[in-house]
Structures are given as structure tokens and as C-alpha cells.
Write a protein that holds these residues in place. Structure first.
Motif, mmCIF file in Angstrom:
data_model
loop_
_atom_site.group_PDB
_atom_site.id
_atom_site.type_symbol
_atom_site.label_atom_id
_atom_site.label_comp_id
_atom_site.label_asym_id
_atom_site.label_seq_id
_atom_site.Cartn_x
_atom_site.Cartn_y
_atom_site.Cartn_z
ATOM 1 N N THR C 126 102.513 37.333 57.134
ATOM 2 C CA THR C 126 103.953 37.473 57.353
ATOM 3 C C THR C 126 104.252 38.879 57.842
ATOM 4 O O THR C 126 103.805 39.848 57.249
ATOM 5 N N ILE C 127 105.006 38.989 58.926
ATOM 6 C CA ILE C 127 105.429 40.318 59.356
ATOM 7 C C ILE C 127 106.841 40.598 58.885
ATOM 8 O O ILE C 127 107.121 41.630 58.303
ATOM 9 N N LYS C 128 107.750 39.670 59.149
ATOM 10 C CA LYS C 128 109.156 39.930 58.831
ATOM 11 C C LYS C 128 109.806 38.680 58.290
ATOM 12 O O LYS C 128 109.400 37.560 58.601
ATOM 13 N N ILE C 129 110.847 38.894 57.498
ATOM 14 C CA ILE C 129 111.724 37.794 57.117
ATOM 15 C C ILE C 129 113.123 38.200 57.538
ATOM 16 O O ILE C 129 113.631 39.230 57.112
ATOM 17 N N LEU C 130 113.719 37.420 58.412
ATOM 18 C CA LEU C 130 115.108 37.685 58.787
ATOM 19 C C LEU C 130 115.896 36.443 58.418
ATOM 20 O O LEU C 130 115.774 35.408 59.072
ATOM 21 N N GLY C 131 116.677 36.537 57.355
ATOM 22 C CA GLY C 131 117.412 35.364 56.921
ATOM 23 C C GLY C 131 116.462 34.265 56.490
ATOM 24 O O GLY C 131 115.651 34.448 55.593
ATOM 25 N N ASN C 132 116.522 33.122 57.166
ATOM 26 C CA ASN C 132 115.630 32.022 56.834
ATOM 27 C C ASN C 132 114.437 31.924 57.779
ATOM 28 O O ASN C 132 113.691 30.961 57.732
ATOM 29 N N ASP C 133 114.304 32.905 58.655
ATOM 30 C CA ASP C 133 113.200 32.849 59.622
ATOM 31 C C ASP C 133 112.073 33.757 59.182
ATOM 32 O O ASP C 133 112.288 34.932 58.876
ATOM 33 N N TYR C 134 110.889 33.181 59.182
ATOM 34 C CA TYR C 134 109.696 33.983 58.924
ATOM 35 C C TYR C 134 109.025 34.250 60.261
ATOM 36 O O TYR C 134 108.877 33.342 61.067
ATOM 37 N N TYR C 135 108.635 35.498 60.495
ATOM 38 C CA TYR C 135 107.843 35.798 61.681
ATOM 39 C C TYR C 135 106.417 36.029 61.223
ATOM 40 O O TYR C 135 106.158 36.935 60.424
ATOM 41 N N VAL C 136 105.528 35.200 61.702
ATOM 42 C CA VAL C 136 104.177 35.161 61.171
ATOM 43 C C VAL C 136 103.198 35.499 62.274
ATOM 44 O O VAL C 136 103.281 34.966 63.379
ATOM 45 N N HIS C 137 102.295 36.417 61.975
ATOM 46 C CA HIS C 137 101.240 36.746 62.931
ATOM 47 C C HIS C 137 100.051 35.849 62.630
ATOM 48 O O HIS C 137 99.533 35.843 61.519
ATOM 49 N N ALA C 138 99.639 35.069 63.634
ATOM 50 C CA ALA C 138 98.509 34.164 63.443
ATOM 51 C C ALA C 138 97.364 34.639 64.317
ATOM 52 O O ALA C 138 97.578 35.104 65.437
ATOM 53 N N ILE C 139 96.147 34.510 63.796
ATOM 54 C CA ILE C 139 95.014 35.092 64.527
ATOM 55 C C ILE C 139 94.511 34.140 65.603
ATOM 56 O O ILE C 139 93.877 34.560 66.556
ATOM 57 N N SER C 140 94.815 32.856 65.488
ATOM 58 C CA SER C 140 94.385 31.933 66.538
ATOM 59 C C SER C 140 95.342 30.743 66.552
ATOM 60 O O SER C 140 96.185 30.603 65.668
ATOM 61 N N GLU C 141 95.182 29.902 67.554
ATOM 62 C CA GLU C 141 96.081 28.769 67.664
ATOM 63 C C GLU C 141 95.899 27.819 66.478
ATOM 64 O O GLU C 141 96.858 27.267 65.946
ATOM 65 N N ASN C 142 94.657 27.675 66.069
ATOM 66 C CA ASN C 142 94.347 26.831 64.930
ATOM 67 C C ASN C 142 95.112 27.260 63.699
ATOM 68 O O ASN C 142 95.718 26.449 62.990
ATOM 69 N N ALA C 143 95.085 28.576 63.471
ATOM 70 C CA ALA C 143 95.755 29.104 62.284
ATOM 71 C C ALA C 143 97.249 28.875 62.370
ATOM 72 O O ALA C 143 97.899 28.542 61.386
ATOM 73 N N ALA C 144 97.800 29.027 63.579
ATOM 74 C CA ALA C 144 99.237 28.826 63.734
ATOM 75 C C ALA C 144 99.604 27.381 63.466
ATOM 76 O O ALA C 144 100.657 27.087 62.896
ATOM 77 N N ASN C 145 98.719 26.451 63.872
ATOM 78 C CA ASN C 145 99.017 25.047 63.613
ATOM 79 C C ASN C 145 98.886 24.714 62.139
ATOM 80 O O ASN C 145 99.408 23.700 61.685
ATOM 81 N N GLY C 146 98.168 25.554 61.409
ATOM 82 C CA GLY C 146 97.994 25.283 59.987
ATOM 83 C C GLY C 146 99.270 25.442 59.184
ATOM 84 O O GLY C 146 99.361 24.985 58.056
ATOM 85 N N LEU C 147 100.272 26.102 59.763
ATOM 86 C CA LEU C 147 101.528 26.309 59.042
ATOM 87 C C LEU C 147 102.398 25.072 59.170
ATOM 88 O O LEU C 147 103.418 25.066 59.827
ATOM 89 N N ASP C 148 101.980 23.990 58.527
ATOM 90 C CA ASP C 148 102.683 22.733 58.758
ATOM 91 C C ASP C 148 103.712 22.438 57.690
ATOM 92 O O ASP C 148 104.302 21.383 57.655
ATOM 93 N N GLY C 149 103.959 23.364 56.804
ATOM 94 C CA GLY C 149 104.997 23.146 55.821
ATOM 95 C C GLY C 149 104.509 22.554 54.516
ATOM 96 O O GLY C 149 105.306 22.290 53.625
ATOM 97 N N GLU C 150 103.204 22.383 54.376
ATOM 98 C CA GLU C 150 102.711 21.825 53.118
ATOM 99 C C GLU C 150 102.948 22.800 51.980
ATOM 100 O O GLU C 150 103.381 22.434 50.882
ATOM 101 N N MET C 151 102.704 24.074 52.313
ATOM 102 C CA MET C 151 102.867 25.108 51.306
ATOM 103 C C MET C 151 104.311 25.186 50.826
ATOM 104 O O MET C 151 104.590 25.312 49.632
ATOM 105 N N GLU C 152 105.212 25.068 51.792
ATOM 106 C CA GLU C 152 106.623 25.150 51.433
ATOM 107 C C GLU C 152 107.006 23.998 50.511
ATOM 108 O O GLU C 152 107.740 24.179 49.547
ATOM 109 N N ARG C 153 106.468 22.811 50.803
ATOM 110 C CA ARG C 153 106.758 21.669 49.936
ATOM 111 C C ARG C 153 106.249 21.915 48.528
ATOM 112 O O ARG C 153 106.929 21.642 47.545
ATOM 113 N N ARG C 154 105.042 22.475 48.441
ATOM 114 C CA ARG C 154 104.484 22.728 47.113
ATOM 115 C C ARG C 154 105.342 23.726 46.337
ATOM 116 O O ARG C 154 105.598 23.558 45.144
ATOM 117 N N ILE C 155 105.781 24.784 47.057
ATOM 118 C CA ILE C 155 106.601 25.782 46.369
ATOM 119 C C ILE C 155 107.930 25.185 45.962
ATOM 120 O O ILE C 155 108.429 25.426 44.858
#
Lengths: 110, 261, 167, 156, 122, 81
Positions: C126-155
Motif C-alpha cells: 500500500t502506498i496511499k489511502i485517499l478516502g476509500n481508495d487504496y493506491y497499491v504498488h504491485a510488482i507484477s501483473e500477476n500480483a495486481a490480479n491477486g487483489l480480488d477482494g477476498e481479503m476484504e471479505r475476510r476482514i
């Protein structure tokens, strides 16, 4: 049994100490200031681990664990202060000098 | 200047190195500093063998620091206090309207986001009570494990510094205001000196804690020394905490205590 | 008051772990110290004091369960980094990017947990949080696709039944 | 080579303390920036502390904290774990062998020096800030130049 | 014995991860990717090494001191888990605020670019 | 006292001391001084001076870096040498 694990501790400690060399390389070369800060952070974490290792090698972990704990608690104050500093000052592109002289500074803060 | 510096440094270095050969081998248990000269034992041997019988404190360093060399430590604490006061004298701008002096580099250009409050703020919120508890633990257990007043005081001061870094200087000063920390610094010194003067009031030497078993409940002469050491360490911890935060608050706000780093 | 007692008992448990000496003298010192810390910074440990204790307990249990899952994610992320760093062709796979991520989490603590979880899981920081937007630095396309919201559901599931009391 | 074996290897720590101290001294003499001078001062100070601590080291010794004495249970366990040490030393404190513990005296002297050192560093930094307020610079030559011109603003 | 073997395996794994972090720190192209190696490699590997030594301490269960040391080592792990991502995030953010432009790979985009542009206009 | 640790740490110490004095950026110099303090804390722990190491740990990790950064914030980050 005790001596055997002491040997493990000393070997592990040697390897960990030698692994301080890559962050040190980053500190020496580090193109920007923040690269160096990252390396400092790594060395800090490694120091906490090393203190536990030294404690095992001395067979007095109960004494050494205290200041490994102190490191774990206090280590990020330094990086936090540096981060705050970089937040509050003009963007410099990682160096202490403005990027290309006065023009860059003027365009950034008209 | 450069050449002069190099020559002076080299000269001093060679001078010091020429003396290095006369030192005992590194790690020699029988060097004069460790084992004394001839058949006269050194004072450190006395400390190692007799401290536990004298004071019932396993940590020899704490015992020597607070008891055998208590006079030294008292004035070390005074030096720290004096450092805090002199920073106050050098930097603090008192009275008059606060003139907004432009900081040479201080321009807050950051994108105003919530990450500072959410991530760093939450972590510090969770960490600070633990750090403070740990600091008090370090002070209280200086007898049995490494630690004592100086270390605990620095850690306790660092917890307030962390609060100032995570929120802002005003929040930290709201908890630990200027009046409070100056008072706490004085109180620490007074606790230390008070233990010493109490011994004198009971017609013994300054900082000779043995006699205090007369006024401490349920202690004998040996335990009185142990408990007095704890009291003295608490005094040191107060002073060090106060002065560390005083130095930070004055340095980070350039003596104006308005908004810091 | 309830929360003060809770803070005090948590700090006292921490003290007993730190101390390891259970004689009367040191326990008394512990009570004094924990009381002192409760006095000077009890408002720091728990921010929201309207939630009842039983819901807190349920949250804590679910949080522990979540942390175990997170630990496994940390192992995965490290194997990921190890592969990228040590394989000779790893540097070609490094395709960094910054992606935007929307979240519906409300309270600060949930956001904090999500941000740190993103930082600890494979290839994303995570680089920044502005309001409800997270700006996330991903090291590859695969990693970026991994942010599918599963974690958010668990939380969200951890704090599910406290939406009324919280905020 | 002979010199190395007889003079450098047994005194390795002392050599490094001299080297560190000279690095610090060189910085304090030749560096132009006041903060850099303070960095040099810190290094100089740690070199002295290193010297003192090196004196107190005994090979094969442990840290200067005696074993657990408060309860008999842990005492037996500790005596079992530490085979190198005679077990009776735990019971009778008169039998503590001084060679088994590092020399505590240098540690005591240096412990206070560190905290006093950080306080004096604070004072030095405060003086630097105050100098910057008056002269607008931390470089030694620029400050000297401004003093020579008499253009220093004494009151701010 | 079995505890010791587990401990040695954990320590070895931790050292391997440290190695990965160190190599990543040297090889990766820009500050942001290096931060990935540094922030993550360090957390897990210190966790593993400390856990290994904690298990070694836990083994002889006779004295009370050892359990305390075990718990303290676990506390160190917990604090590293809490502080390490935070300082990673703080440094990442500080690097962005300091104006270091991230390297963007092919097919990627920089979602933060417009916020920086608007700030420059102000 | 563990001799191999001793030698490695002392070599690293000299390197960090030289580097922290050679960098022109004062923020970097301060942070490298932090590494120096970490290493010297390790050295003292390894020599058996536990209390000294603990003090250095608390001071080096907690306060001295922050003091210097606070001063640099109010003065100037660039150094001429």
C-alpha cells in the motif's frame, strides 16, 4: 546437546552477520537517500535477530531477549522520523540537491 | 587545513598505536585491569565476588552503578538535567507574540491522505502503551536483568517522541506538557538526592543506604540497599524521560513548541 | 471504566510475560506500573468504547483466525520474492505498476488491517489511502490480479456484527 | 608478517579503536559542516567507549549478571545447564570465580557516558540550530566570513 | 531431539529468506521494487529465525524461566509483524512524496500520476 | 566474547564510519550513523557488556537519530563536503 546448539547459533550468527553486507552495499552505492534508509531499516531488524543469536551462543537468552525486544519496539522510530522529514520537505527526487537546478524548483513550487 | 588535519590525525594515531603494544592481550583474564597487580586484587574482582552478599542484587553493573558509585551516578544525572536546562536556555523563545518564521525547507506539499492517520496512527496507538510498560519493566527489573534507570528512561522518552511523530507535537505536549516535564526532571533529581540526604539525616554518610532499614518496613540492612537502589533508579528514569522529551520537543520545533517534525 | 479495567488486565498480563518473577514484591511493582500506564495512556489502546465486551471477544477470536491465514500468505509472498530474486530470468517478470483499489470498509482499524495485509501479501504494498481508495504498488501483473477482494471479505467478516455499534 | 602476528592480531580491538578514533578526529578537524563535525564527535566518543569495554573483556567469560538466585527450582536447572561452571558457585556466593564474569567496572563507567553523550549531542544540535538562526548557514567558512563582515544579526 | 531438528529447519529457512531479501535488494531495478524485497523478506525471515530459537528454548520445560523466554520471543515476533509493514508503508509513501518516479513495466499504469499532477499545479 | 563475530563487526564498523562521513546528504549521514550505532550495540553485546549494549540500543534506535533529523529539518540538508 547444549554445545551442539551453541555451534548452530554461532554458524547462524556468522551467516546473518555476513548477510548485513548486501544492505551495506546498498548504503554505500544507494543512488537515493531513501534507498539508504531502507537498508538501515533492514540492518535494524537483523540486529534484533542477531541479539537473540548471541544470547543463545552465551547460553543466557533470558538476559539478551530484553533488548532484542527493545529493538523490535523502537526500531521503526528512526525510519518513521525520516519518512516524516521527507513528507514535510520539498520533493527532491531522492537527492539532497534539486533535480536540475533552480528551474526544477520553480516549476515544482511556483 | 586539509593537510594540517591529515598530519595531525596521523601523528596522533601513530602516537596512540605505539602505546597499543603495551596493552595486555585482548581478552586476557589476568591483565592488570581485570585481576589487579601482583597479589593485590583489583576492585572489579571485589565487585564480582562480594556484590551479591552485600546487596542481594544479581546484576553487578546495577549494583555498582547505583550503590558503590552512587555519588558518581547522581552527578551524571545532574549533567543530563543541566543539558536539558541549557537547551531550554539556548532555543526556547519565551513571551511575546509568536512570529511565524518560515522554515527553510518546511513546505508541506504532501497529498492530503488518510494513510498517515490510519496506518501509522493505529500502529503507534497499539504500540505506545506496550512501549511504556516495557520501559517501566526495564526500570523495575534492573536488578535481575540488564536495564535500569537510564535505559528505561530513554525508552519511556522515546514512547512520547513516537507519539509526537505519529500524531503531532501538540498531542504529545497535551499529555506531557512543558510544565510537567520540567517538574518531573526536578523530581527525579530530588528523589535521588533525597535518598542520599535521608541517609545523612540518619547519621551515616551520603548515599550509604544500609541505614535505611530503620525506616523501611520489613527489610534488613542488605535488602535496604537493594530497595534503595530501585528508588534511585526510578529517580534517574524520571529525569532521563523528562530531559529526552524536552530535548526532542525543543529541537523539533526550533524552541517554539508549536508544531514539530 | 470497563475499558480501563480491560486495559489494565491486558497490560498486567503483558507485564507478567515480561517479568517472569512472581513474588509479591515484583507483582506489586507490576500492578503499580500497569496502573500508571493505564492512567497516562488508556485512551490509546481502545479507541471505540461503545462495543460490548462479548462482541470484542468474538472479534478477537476471528481476528486470531484471520492472522493465521495471513501468516500463510506471508510465507507465499516470500516464496514469490525468493523466486523473483534468485532465478536468473526473474527480472523479466518484474513489471511494476500502481493500481487503484476501492474498498467499502468503514472504520479506521479495518482499513489499517487491510492496508497491512496488502503490504504483507504477495507482491503488493500500500502506498496511499485517499478516502476509500487504496493506491497499491504491485510488482507484477500477476500480483495486481491477486487483489480480488477476498481479503476484504475476510476482514469484513471479522467485524460483521458490529456495524451498528461501530463507525 | 611477524609484526602482524605479534602486534596486530592479539591487539585487534585496540587497533580498530585507534582507527575509529582517528576517523572521528579527522572529521572534527577537517569537515566544514557543523553536523558532520558532530557525526565525527559521535564516532570519536564510541571509539573511547570501545576502548574501555575492550579492556574489561575476558576470554571465556560470561556477562556480569549472576545466575538466578531467587528460587531454588530454577537454580538447579541453571546449574544443570551450565556444566562449565562449578555447581556450588550458585549456592555459595563467596565461591564466585571472578574469571567467569566480564569486568563490570568499565561497563559502569561507560553506561552513563552514553546517556550523557546523547544529552550533550542534544545541546550541540541546539547550538547548531541557534547558529543557523543567526547566520543562515551551517558551513564553517561561510559563518567565519559573516562574522568577519560583522553582519551577523545578533537579535532575531 | 525432534524439537531441535524443527528449530534448525526453521532457522535455515529463515536464513534462506534473508538471502532472498538481500539478493533482491541488490538486483531489483528501482526503489519501489527493492522495498518489496526488503519489507517482506525481512519480516518472515526474522520471524522464522526467532521462532526457531524460541522452540529451542521451549524444549527444556523444567524451569519456569524458559517458558517466559519462549513467550518473550513470541512477543518479539508479534511486534515485528506489527511494525514492519508499517515502516515499509511509511518509507514507500515517503519515497513517493520525495518525488521518486516509479518504474512502470509494460502493460502497467500509474494510478497515482494524476494526484501528483494536480499537486504540481497548486 | 566470540572472536569471529568481533572481527566481522569491527570491519563493518570502520566501513560505516567512513561512509557516514563521506556522504554529502546529511539525512543519509544521520541514518548511516544509525547503522553504526546498531553495529556497535551488537559489538558490545558480543563482548559481554550487556548494560552498555542495552543503553546504546535504546539511545541509538530511539532518540539520537530523531534528534539529528529534527535539527536537519530546521537547518539545511545539503553539506558542502
Amino acid at each position: 546437546m547444549g554445545e551442539y546448539f551453541e555451534l548452530v547459533a554461532i554458524v547462524a550468527g556468522m551467516v546473518l552477520l555476513l548477510l548485513i553486507a548486501p544492505p551495506l552495499y546498498r548504503i554505500v552505492i544507494g543512488p537515493t537517500a531513501i534507498d539508504r534508509i531502507v537498508a538501515v531499516n533492514i540492518v535494524g531488524t537483523k540486529t534484533a535477530v542477531m541479539l537473540v543469536v548471541i544470547g543463545v551462543a552465551f547460553e543466557r537468552v533470558d538476559m539478551f531477549v530484553d533488548f532484542a525486544l527493545a529493538y523490535a519496539l523502537l526500531n521503526f522510530i528512526g525510519s518513521l522520523a525520516a519518512a516524516r522529514y521527507l513528507h514535510k520537505t520539498k520533493p527532491m527526487g531522492g537527492t539532497a540537491e534539486p533535480l536540475d537546478g533552480e528551474d526544477a524548483k520553480a516549476s515544482m513550487n511556483p | 587545513m586539509k593537510w594540517f588535519g591529515l598530519i595531525a590525525t596521523a601523528f596522533t594515531g601513530i602516537l596512540l598505536l605505539s602505546a597499543v603494544g603495551d596493552f595486555a592481550r585482548f581478552g586476557d583474564p589476568h591483565s592488570p585491569a581485570n585481576a589487579g597487580v601482583g597479589d593485590r586484587p583489583s576492585v572489579s574482582q571485589y565487585y564480582i565476588t562480594d556484590t551479591y552478599a552485600d546487596t542481594k542484587v544479581p546484576n553487578i553493573v546495577t549494583a555498582v552503578l547505583a550503590d558503590y558509585r552512587g555519588y558518581d551516578t547522581m552527578f551524571e544525572t545532574v549533567v543530563i538535567f543541566a543539558a536539558g536546562i541549557s537547551i531550554f536556555a539556548i532555543l526556547r523563545s519565551l513571551g511575546g507574540p509568536v512570529v511565524p518564521v518560515s522554515h527553510p525547507q518546511a513546505i508541506d506539499t504532501s497529498v492530503d491522505g488518510d494513510h498517515q492517520r490510519i496506518i501509522i496512527g493505529t500502529t503507534c496507538r497499539l504500540m505506545i502503551p506496550v512501549i511504556q510498560l516495557f520501559a517501566l519493566y526495564v526500570v523495575a527489573h534492573g536488578h535481575h536483568s540488564p536495564g535500569g534507570g537510564f535505559q528505561g528512561g530513554v525508552i519511556l522518552g522515546a514512547s512520547f517522541i513516537l507519539l509526537a511523530l505519529a500524531k503531532d507535537l501538540g498531542t504529545a505536549l497535551g499529555r506531557f506538557s512543558e510544565k510537567r516535564y520540567l517538574t518531573l526532571g526536578c523530581v527525579g533529581i530530588m528523589i535521588y538526592a533525597g535518598f542520599g540526604l535521608l541517609c545523612q539525616a540518619l547519621e551515616r554518610n551520603l548515599l550509604d543506604y544500609e541505614i535505611l532499614h530503620r525506616i523501611m518496613p520489613a527489610t534488613d540492612a542488605v535488602m535496604a540497599r537493594s530497595h534503595s537502589m530501585l528508588g534511585v533508579e526510578v529517580g534517574v528514569a524520571f529525569t532521563v524521560t523528562a530531559i529526552m522529551f524536552a530535548i526532542y520537543s525543543n529541537l523539533s520545533s526550533n524552541g517554539r513548541l508549536d508544531h514539530g517534525l | 471504566m470497563l475499558y480501563r479495567i480491560l486495559t489494565f488486565s491486558l497490560l498486567m498480563a503483558t507485564w507478567l510475560i515480561f517479568s517472569g518473577l512472581f513474588d509479591a514484591f515484583h507483582v506489586t511493582l507490576g500492578i503499580l506500573s500497569a496502573g500508571f500506564v493505564t492512567w497516562i495512556s488508556s485512551d490509546l489502546l481502545f479507541e471505540n468504547r461503545t462495543i460490548s465486551l462479548s462482541t470484542r471477544l468474538g472479534q478477537a477470536l476471528r481476528l486470531a483466525h484471520y492472522l493465521l491465514w495471513l501468516l500463510w500468505q506471508v510465507v507465499l509472498s516470500n516464496i514469490d520474492i525468493l523466486k523473483l530474486a534468485l532465478s536468473p530470468s526473474g527480472l523479466q517478470k518484474v513489471q511494476p505498476r500502481i493500481v487503484k483499489l476501492q474498498t467499502s470498509l468503514k472504520t479506521d482499524f479495518e482499513k489499517f488491517l487491510l492496508a497491512n495485509s496488502i503490504t504483507l501479501t504477495p507482491g503488493t504494498i500500500t502506498i496511499k489511502i485517499l478516502g476509500n481508495d487504496y493506491y497499491v504498488h504491485a510488482i507484477s501483473e500477476n500480483a495486481a490480479n491477486g487483489l480480488d477482494g477476498e481479503m476484504e471479505r475476510r476482514i469484513a467478516a471479522i467485524f460483521a456484527n458490529t456495524k451498528r455499534g461501530a463507525s | 608478517m611477524e609484526f602482524l602476528k605479534t602486534s596486530v592480531i592479539p591487539h585487534f580491538n585496540y587497533w580498530v579503536y585507534v582507527i575509529l578514533m582517528m576517523i572521528g578526529l579527522h572529521a572534527m578537524i577537517t569537515k566544514n559542516n557543523l553536523i558532520k563535525k558532530l557525526v565525527g564527535m559521535t564516532i570519536f566518543q564510541t571509539a573511547i567507549i570501545l576502548f574501555y569495554v575492550s579492556i574489561g573483556v575476558k576470554s571465556g567469560s560470561t556477562i556480569p549478571i549472576l545466575e538466578h538466585h531467587h528460587d531454588d527450582h530454577a537454580e538447579v536447572a541453571a546449574a544443570d545447564a551450565h556444566h562449565g561452571e562449578p555447581a556450588e558457585s550458585d549456592h555459595d556466593s563467596d565461591a564466585v570465580n571472578p574469571d567467569h564474569f566480564a569486568n563490570p567496572l568499565p561497563h559502569v563507567l561507560m553506561l552513563t557516558a552514553i546517556v550523557v553523550g546523547v544529552s550533550t549531542l542534544g545541546v550541540a544540535l541546539a547550538v547548531s540550530q541557534s547558529i543557523f538562526k543567526d547566520f543562515g548557514s551551517l558551513e564553517e567558512d561561510e559563518i567565519l566570513e559573516k562574522i568577519k563582515q560583522g553582519g551577523a544579526a545578533i537579535d532575531d | 531431539m525432534i524439537y531441535d531438528i524443527v528449530a534448525v529447519i526453521l532457522i535455515a529457512a529463515g536464513i534462506v529468506f534473508f538471502l532472498g531479501a538481500a539478493v533482491g535488494l541488490i538486483r531489483f531495478p528501482d526503489f519501489y521494487t527493492r522495498m518489496h524485497a526488503a519489507g517482506k523478506g525481512d519480516t518472515l525471515s526474522s520471524l522464522l529465525v526467532i521462532l526457531g530459537f524460541a522452540i529451542h528454548e521451549f524444549r527444556h520445560f523444567d524451569g519456569s524461566g524458559d517458558v517466559i523466554v519462549f513467550l518473550k520471543l513470541l512477543a518479539i515476533c508479534a511486534f515485528i509483524m506489527l511494525t514492519s509493514p508499517t515502516s515499509t508503508h511509511a518509507l514507500m509513501d515517503a519515497g513517493y512524496e520525495d518525488g521518486i518516479e516509479p518504474v512502470i513495466g509494460e502493460g502497467g499504469e500509474n494510478a497515482l500520476a494524476e494526484t501528483r499532477k494536480t499537486r504540481k499545479k497548486d | 566474547m566470540i572472536v569471529p563475530f568481533d572481527i566481522i563487526i569491527l570491519i563493518f564498523l570502520v566501513i560505516t564510519a567512513v561512509i557516514s562521513l563521506r556522504v554529502r546528504d546529511l539525512l543519509s549521514a544521520t541514518m548511516i550513523l544509525g547503522v553504526y550505532s546498531f553495529l556497535i550495540c551488537l559489538l558490545w553485546a558480543e563482548m559481554g557488556a550487556v548494560d552498555v549494549a542495552f543503553t546504546e540500543a535504546a539511545v541509538g534506535a530511539g532518540v539520537s537519530t530523531v534528534f539529528m533529523i529534527a535539527t536537519i529539518y530546521h537547518t539545511r540538508r545539503r553539506s558542502s563536503d
